[in-house]
Motif scaffolding. Structure first.
Motif, mmCIF file in Angstrom:
data_model
loop_
_atom_site.group_PDB
_atom_site.id
_atom_site.type_symbol
_atom_site.label_atom_id
_atom_site.label_comp_id
_atom_site.label_asym_id
_atom_site.label_seq_id
_atom_site.Cartn_x
_atom_site.Cartn_y
_atom_site.Cartn_z
ATOM 1 N N THR A 215 -35.396 -56.907 73.751
ATOM 2 C CA THR A 215 -36.825 -56.662 73.974
ATOM 3 C C THR A 215 -37.022 -55.292 74.618
ATOM 4 O O THR A 215 -36.077 -54.687 75.120
ATOM 5 C CB THR A 215 -37.444 -57.731 74.899
ATOM 6 O OG1 THR A 215 -36.826 -57.618 76.184
ATOM 7 C CG2 THR A 215 -37.273 -59.129 74.345
ATOM 8 N N ASP A 217 -38.555 -54.671 77.387
ATOM 9 C CA ASP A 217 -38.229 -54.762 78.810
ATOM 10 C C ASP A 217 -36.723 -54.694 79.051
ATOM 11 O O ASP A 217 -36.268 -54.114 80.033
ATOM 12 C CB ASP A 217 -38.814 -56.050 79.408
ATOM 13 C CG ASP A 217 -40.326 -55.932 79.617
ATOM 14 O OD1 ASP A 217 -40.824 -54.789 79.691
ATOM 15 O OD2 ASP A 217 -41.007 -56.977 79.692
ATOM 16 N N GLU A 218 -35.962 -55.280 78.140
ATOM 17 C CA GLU A 218 -34.502 -55.212 78.287
ATOM 18 C C GLU A 218 -33.978 -53.796 78.076
ATOM 19 O O GLU A 218 -32.974 -53.404 78.678
ATOM 20 C CB GLU A 218 -33.826 -56.182 77.307
ATOM 21 C CG GLU A 218 -33.944 -57.635 77.760
ATOM 22 C CD GLU A 218 -33.597 -58.635 76.675
ATOM 23 O OE1 GLU A 218 -33.317 -59.782 77.014
ATOM 24 O OE2 GLU A 218 -33.625 -58.267 75.473
ATOM 25 N N PHE A 220 -35.503 -51.149 79.114
ATOM 26 C CA PHE A 220 -35.681 -50.532 80.438
ATOM 27 C C PHE A 220 -34.573 -50.985 81.388
ATOM 28 O O PHE A 220 -34.010 -50.184 82.130
ATOM 29 C CB PHE A 220 -37.066 -50.868 81.009
ATOM 30 C CG PHE A 220 -38.185 -50.067 80.387
ATOM 31 C CD1 PHE A 220 -38.278 -48.687 80.595
ATOM 32 C CD2 PHE A 220 -39.150 -50.673 79.597
ATOM 33 C CE1 PHE A 220 -39.304 -47.942 80.025
ATOM 34 C CE2 PHE A 220 -40.179 -49.932 79.016
ATOM 35 C CZ PHE A 220 -40.251 -48.563 79.233
ATOM 36 N N GLU A 221 -34.254 -52.297 81.334
ATOM 37 C CA GLU A 221 -33.173 -52.809 82.197
ATOM 38 C C GLU A 221 -31.842 -52.143 81.879
ATOM 39 O O GLU A 221 -31.008 -51.957 82.752
ATOM 40 C CB GLU A 221 -33.026 -54.329 82.017
ATOM 41 C CG GLU A 221 -34.139 -55.142 82.674
ATOM 42 C CD GLU A 221 -34.170 -56.575 82.149
ATOM 43 O OE1 GLU A 221 -33.142 -57.072 81.654
ATOM 44 O OE2 GLU A 221 -35.258 -57.197 82.214
ATOM 45 N N ASP A 222 -31.679 -51.774 80.605
ATOM 46 C CA ASP A 222 -30.432 -51.121 80.193
ATOM 47 C C ASP A 222 -30.394 -49.638 80.569
ATOM 48 O O ASP A 222 -29.453 -48.931 80.195
ATOM 49 C CB ASP A 222 -30.235 -51.256 78.668
ATOM 50 C CG ASP A 222 -29.856 -52.668 78.258
ATOM 51 O OD1 ASP A 222 -29.506 -53.465 79.160
ATOM 52 O OD2 ASP A 222 -29.915 -52.982 77.055
ATOM 53 N N GLY A 223 -31.412 -49.166 81.253
ATOM 54 C CA GLY A 223 -31.367 -47.794 81.755
ATOM 55 C C GLY A 223 -32.180 -46.780 80.970
ATOM 56 O O GLY A 223 -32.190 -45.592 81.310
ATOM 57 N N TYR A 224 -32.847 -47.225 79.907
ATOM 58 C CA TYR A 224 -33.737 -46.303 79.204
ATOM 59 C C TYR A 224 -34.982 -46.117 80.061
ATOM 60 O O TYR A 224 -35.557 -47.089 80.546
ATOM 61 C CB TYR A 224 -34.100 -46.845 77.818
ATOM 62 C CG TYR A 224 -32.902 -46.933 76.900
ATOM 63 C CD1 TYR A 224 -32.422 -45.795 76.251
ATOM 64 C CD2 TYR A 224 -32.230 -48.142 76.702
ATOM 65 C CE1 TYR A 224 -31.304 -45.865 75.426
ATOM 66 C CE2 TYR A 224 -31.118 -48.215 75.880
ATOM 67 C CZ TYR A 224 -30.662 -47.073 75.247
ATOM 68 O OH TYR A 224 -29.562 -47.141 74.428
ATOM 69 N N GLU A 225 -35.405 -44.869 80.246
ATOM 70 C CA GLU A 225 -36.527 -44.618 81.162
ATOM 71 C C GLU A 225 -37.856 -44.507 80.424
ATOM 72 O O GLU A 225 -38.916 -44.494 81.042
ATOM 73 C CB GLU A 225 -36.253 -43.375 81.992
ATOM 74 C CG GLU A 225 -35.064 -43.574 82.930
ATOM 75 C CD GLU A 225 -34.878 -42.423 83.888
ATOM 76 O OE1 GLU A 225 -35.838 -42.077 84.589
ATOM 77 O OE2 GLU A 225 -33.771 -41.848 83.898
ATOM 78 N N THR A 401 -43.683 -58.049 74.226
ATOM 79 C CA THR A 401 -43.730 -56.992 75.235
ATOM 80 C C THR A 401 -44.960 -57.183 76.129
ATOM 81 O O THR A 401 -46.050 -56.731 75.780
ATOM 82 C CB THR A 401 -43.772 -55.608 74.546
ATOM 83 O OG1 THR A 401 -42.716 -55.526 73.592
ATOM 84 C CG2 THR A 401 -43.618 -54.488 75.566
#
Lengths: 460, 278
Positions: A215, A217-218, A220-225, A401
């Motif tokens: 997803t 949100d995931e 973002f959690e993986d470090g994509y800004e 999302t």
């Protein structure tokens, strides 16, 4: 005054409807120089305002005039990272060429053909690996590897970002690979442009459906800004008339995907089949309809029809495609609208009942609204029907999302100048925002979003 | 590339693969499917996710060799690679968390029923399973189903094992003998699902069926998989694959599933993939 434009060499219509090779063969050096010489180099050029990515048109044409092709392509690529594609598929008559001063009294400079020429010239010599700045420590995710996504990814990579492009299909390119046929945009061109974007350090990951496999949100959690959504057109529209689920009725998306992405024209060497039929009606008047109907001929149909409810003036298709279709023998039923698909006893298409239309008052789009002529029904004898009516946005991302808002019709809500959505750090552009539009508009949106993402991440 | 970690031959024409696909396994839920493409010239085919192991990062697929692609697939072995695997696709099944549910699988349809039965069993649902095949040799996953059901009724068309008859007939029999089901989940060939839905229709028992129409992209783009449900056109890949069996237009679904029969036969004739027990 400049004479007529240099004609584009093309495959003979009788031959080309038997193959999927490119129709327009491209200018030679001499042709390009001769065409460039027609440009009068206006002091205040207006062509640039017609270009969604602001290519310095007089600048690059000036270089073609003096045979400085290397400089010409450098100028084009300064603002357009996919020139070989744009030169082939942009509706130039609605954009740059519409503003060319020569067009007032004669034919405008063939800007698109010249753009294609310089891009092909460079490709034939091997595109130099560009220099990219060192990584600035930030990662950006791009969803979709079509024209919007590739442009956004390319621009961000040039600014030092580490970019990952996520593609749902097994091959990158989006509509450039599944939609636009080989004879209009050879897949080696798309592959080369994707390679160029990769050479900037962009990673392209196929077989990932954002919204399902992972997803937003995931990400973002993986470090994509930041995340750019360039997910494209989406679900095909049907008319809602009886008989649309009969065997032999295709959406243009399916018809083109089978043909282009899956190479059904090479069945059984390739495993994906397509049922062509002998007489094919394509409903619609846009570029997709032209692509579909021209594919029908090449796939072996004896007769191919366009059924369009408005007139030729109102057709959204690119002029060149319309003319190519005519030359190839496509029969046009204009001011004609389907009312029913007729099936045989086994549930296969055996006809398309249509009604004649006439143009009434202009509607919200400014085009005159077609209204049915009572009692004018007739049956078109066909065994395949392809619906090329546009698409509605795919809900997979919007539904998964939180915080991402969409219009009532499903398109992602995004600021026009930046692509910023209602969710922080998420940008969007292309057909997912506008509904079905063009490659170049999607590229323009990808470009604006890249600049906006850069501003956002530098300020963060 | 996606590695085949394990291969099991379930019947002469039914194979099971455990495939390394961590991203798919991480998200997979019962009821969802994935799409694979064997190689560069291959077609995209949907297969149900029959099981998944998030820790190992694997998904399990069970398929019957019915055409060129599934035969080619059956020729692959442990350690071989599949070019493309994408998923999970479709909506997860909305499974009840209590009560009694009949889980019916016909033929290779037992495989997609299994993850649903397993999930419900783990929640404490009383799972009564009815599984069937043409003959005993073609029956699959009986042991797996027994592990997640309070009862398993086996049926064969030829009587070579268990009840001599169709799973729908067994369902009818159970209902007549006093079984009360809160819901029914039926997966298998279209005529089987239709027959089960007809058994439950007069009793108004909610009956879910899982459709497996022809697909290309599987993400909602092409519309090849459209089905009529309750008079409305649905895209199986994004709106399904589970639908209310009482509302599905099965006649249309059967007709649409036969769209490429001639081409499929042609592909089989021109392919050298053989078939049968390996």
């Amino acid at each position: 005054m400049a004479g007529p434009r240099v004609a584009m060499p093309a495959q003979d219509p009788k031959e080309r409807i038997k193959n999927f090779n490119e129709v327009a063969l491209g200018y030679t050096e001499d042709m390009a120089v001769a065409e460039a010489a027609r440009c009068i180099g206006c002091k205040k050029p207006s062509c640039i305002q017609g270009c969604p990515v602001n290519v310095d048109i007089p600048g690059f044409i000036g270089k073609v005039k003096t045979k400085d092709f290397e400089d010409a392509i450098r100028i084009v690529k300064a603002t357009n990272s996919l020139p070989a594609i744009c030169g082939r598929v942009c509706p130039q008559e609605e954009q740059c060429e519409k503003y060319c001063i020569l067009g007032k009294k004669g034919e405008p400079v063939a800007i698109g053909r010249l753009e294609r020429f310089v891009a092909d010239w460079e490709m034939a010599r091997g595109v130099k690996k560009p220099t990219v700045p060192p990584w600035n420590g930030k990662k950006v995710a791009v969803v979709g590897s079509g024209p919007a996504g590739l442009t956004c990814a390319g621009d961000l990579a040039k600014l030092g970002y580490k970019v990952t492009v996520f593609e749902a299909l097994h091959a990158p390119g989006g509509v450039l690979i599944y939609g636009i046929p080989e004879f209009r945009l050879p897949k080696r061109i798309v592959a080369a442009e994707v390679e160029y974007v990769r050479s900037l350090g962009v990673e392209v990951r196929t077989n990932v459906i954002v919204g399902r496999t992972v997803t937003v949100d995931e990400l973002f959690e993986d470090g994509y800004e930041a995340v750019f959504l360039g997910t494209g057109a989406g679900l095909p529209k049907f008319m809602g008339i009886p008989g649309e689920n009969l065997n032999g009725v295709y959406s243009a998306n399916e018809w083109l995907t089978r043909t282009n992405l899956m190479k059904a024209y090479l069945f059984p060497e390739y495993d994906t089949p397509i049922r062509v039929g002998k007489r094919v009606a394509v409903v619609g008047g846009g570029n997709v309809a032209m692509d579909a109907v021209r594919c029908a001929l090449r796939l072996g149909a004896e007769k191919a029809f366009i059924v369009y409810r408005r007139g030729e003036q109102e057709m959204p298709a690119r002029l060149e495609e319309l003319n190519h279709a005519k030359h190839e023998g496509v029969v046009f039923h204009l001011l004609t609208n389907p009312v029913r698909v007729i099936g045989d006893e086994k549930g296969w298409v055996k006809g398309l009942e249509c009604i004649k239309m006439e143009l009434g008052e202009p509607d919200s789009s400014g085009r005159r609204r077609p209204v049915p002529v009572k009692g004018s029904e007739f049956v078109l004898d066909v065994d395949t029907v392809v619906m090329a009516l546009g698409t509605t946005p795919n809900p997979v991302i919007s539904k998964t999302t939180p915080g991402l808002q969409v219009h009532e019709w499903g398109g992602i809500i995004a600021e026009e100048d930046t692509g910023a959505t209602t969710k922080r750090g998420v940008y969007a552009g292309g057909d997912a925002v506008t509904g079905s539009a063009t490659v170049i508009l999607a590229m323009g949106a990808g470009k604006k979003a890249a600049a906006a993402i850069h501003a956002y991440l530098q300020g963060k | 590339m996606y590695k085949i970690l394990q291969k099991r031959v379930l019947t002469p024409v039914t194979k099971e693969f455990v495939i390394e696909a961590p991203m798919v396994a991480r998200k997979a839920q019962p009821g969802q499917f994935f799409i694979l493409r064997i190689g560069e010239k291959g077609e995209r085919i949907p297969l149900t996710i029959a099981d998944f192991d998030r820790r190992r990062g694997t998904i399990t697929a069970v398929f019957q060799e019915v055409g060129k692609t599934t035969r080619m697939l059956g020729l692959l072995d442990e350690g071989d690679f599949i070019a493309d695997v994408v998923g999970p696709l479709g909506l997860p099944a909305e499974l009840p968390e209590s009560g009694r549910v009949a889980c019916i699988g016909g033929g290779v349809g037992v495989a997609p029923v299994y993850p649903k039965a397993k999930a419900m069993h783990e929640k404490g649902v009383d799972v009564i399973s009815i599984i069937g095949a043409r003959c005993a040799e073609l029956l699959i996953m009986e042991d797996e189903m027994r592990a997640v059901s309070s009862e398993v009724h086996v049926c064969t068309d030829d009587g070579s094992k268990g009840f001599h008859g169709f799973v729908s007939q067994k369902l009818q029999q159970l209902i007549e003998s006093g079984y009360r089901f809160d819901e029914v989940i039926a997966v298998g060939p279209l005529p089987m699902m239709r027959a089960c839905a007809e058994v439950t229709r007069p009793l108004k028992i909610k009956t879910w069926v899982s459709l497996n129409p022809i697909m290309v992209d599987g993400t909602g783009m092409c519309g090849a998989c459209r089905v009529t449900v309750g008079g409305q056109t649905k895209f199986c890949c994004v709106d399904g694959p589970m639908f209310d069996g009482h509302l599905v237009d099965f006649a249309e679904a059967v007709r649409r599933s036969q769209m490429y029969v001639a081409e499929e036969q042609h592909a089989m004739h021109t392919c050298t993939c053989g078939g049968g027990d390996r």
